[in-house]
Design an enzyme around this catalytic site. Structure first.
Site, mmCIF file in Angstrom:
data_model
loop_
_atom_site.group_PDB
_atom_site.id
_atom_site.type_symbol
_atom_site.label_atom_id
_atom_site.label_comp_id
_atom_site.label_asym_id
_atom_site.label_seq_id
_atom_site.Cartn_x
_atom_site.Cartn_y
_atom_site.Cartn_z
ATOM 1 C CG ASP A 33 -4.724 2.318 6.493
ATOM 2 O OD1 ASP A 33 -5.190 3.388 6.281
ATOM 3 O OD2 ASP A 33 -4.558 1.539 5.504
ATOM 4 C CE1 TYR A 90 4.091 -6.270 4.625
ATOM 5 C CE2 TYR A 90 3.540 -8.698 5.313
ATOM 6 C CZ TYR A 90 3.767 -7.841 4.529
ATOM 7 O OH TYR A 90 3.415 -8.077 3.015
ATOM 8 N NE ARG A 97 -4.690 -2.472 4.522
ATOM 9 C CZ ARG A 97 -5.603 -2.681 3.429
ATOM 10 N NH1 ARG A 97 -6.727 -1.806 4.060
ATOM 11 N NH2 ARG A 97 -5.474 -3.451 2.589
ATOM 12 C CG ASP A 151 -2.115 -1.113 1.262
ATOM 13 O OD1 ASP A 151 -2.352 -1.394 0.035
ATOM 14 O OD2 ASP A 151 -2.337 -1.514 2.368
#
Length: 310
Positions: free
Chosen positions: A90, A76, A183, A48
């Site tokens: 988010d 991540y 997310r 994203d």
């Protein structure tokens, strides 16, 4: 006969780019196309715009790799804030809820542990998944929410690495399978705690077996391109398939293989115990392609040829 290695042009392989915040993955592809002056560029593992980190960018014959990656796991570092819920899950989204937070660090740790291993995850509305032939994010932008079936994903580990209980802000390190939405993971942790949560930042530290230590920034790539040094940073296609076992062919088998002829496993030295995907090498150890050792049919079946004609 078709061969690879030293005969391959420089613009074949992949670059590991450290995607900056505010860029889409396609923005990065467009930048690399301009730097290398070639149209044949693609990427694996969309990030994203708010996310940063490891984005494998494939060039030339390397674009054939995108659907063949033997390692599609990712890692991540993500930050989230408790008490807030948005439509995108988010911090970039519209706030839907602001809730009181009365949660201890131990409770956060316990909630995180619930989402380790094989779990079911409902994809967010703001995602590129298609339902009924329509992208979810297109429906979401029209204010339409549809039911999304939960999908199986694997969280190999999810560790709390930093926390500020007073601010309700936490950082986690997550290693996961393909298709996992971080997310959604942050949102689900918040739901488990009864107060909701929103992801505030995301950095991908590993993808397709490549780490952030191997990545270069777009600024560095641009500098190298201006100095005509960027092609020298392109990694060979074979690096993607390093996790696969190697199978070496003799000269006759190489000729047949490069012309798409299925080979009998029983006639290939070292193929007796192999099954599943393998990387295929020529007599001199040069990479030719990726195939499947099909023991049921006793054949080496071509998946993708990467060799060039000599």
């Amino acid at each position: 006969m078709a061969l690879s290695s030293s005969q391959a042009p420089l613009l074949d392989g992949l670059l590991i780019i450290d995607k900056p915040v505010g860029f889409t993955s396609f923005d990065v592809v467009a930048k690399v196309r301009g730097m290398l002056k070639t149209r044949k560029v693609g990427h694996a593992g969309t990030l994203d715009p708010m996310a940063t980190g490891v984005l494998p960018v494939f060039v030339g014959r390397g674009t054939k790799c995108c659907n063949l990656l033997p390692n599609q796991d990712k890692r991540y570092t993500a930050a989230f804030r408790l008490g807030t819920v948005t439509d995108t899950l988010d911090i970039t989204g519209t706030v839907l809820q602001e809730n009181t937070v009365n949660v201890t660090m131990d409770q956060v740790q316990q909630a995180i542990e619930q989402f380790t291993g094989d779990i079911m995850q409902v994809p967010p509305m703001y995602s590129a998944i298609q339902i009924g032939g329509k992208r979810l994010y297109d429906l979401a932008r029209q204010g339409i929410e549809v039911e999304r079936p939960a999908r199986p994903v694997t969280i190999y580990h999810c560790r709390l690495v930093q926390g500020n209980q007073g601010a309700g802000e936490y950082v986690i390190d997550v290693a996961c399978s393909k298709g996992t939405y971080i997310r959604t993971l942050c949102h689900d942790i918040g739901q488990a705690l009864g107060c909701g949560a929103v992801m505030t930042s995301l950095r991908r530290t590993e993808a397709a077996g490549f780490t952030e230590g191997e990545a270069i920034s777009l600024e560095e790539a641009d500098r190298l391109a201006a100095a005509r040094e960027l092609p020298g940073r392109i990694l060979p296609v074979e690096r993607v398939f390093a996790p696969l076992p190697a199978l070496k062919l003799n000269q006759r088998q190489c000729f047949l293989y490069c012309n798409g002829v299925p080979l009998e496993l029983s006639r290939i030295s070292g193929a007796e115990a192999m099954e599943g995907d393998v990387r295929v090498l020529d007599v001199q150890g040069r990479f030719l392609g990726v195939s499947t050792a099909d023991r049921a049919q006793g054949q080496l079946k071509l998946r993708q040829l990467f060799a060039l004609e000599q």
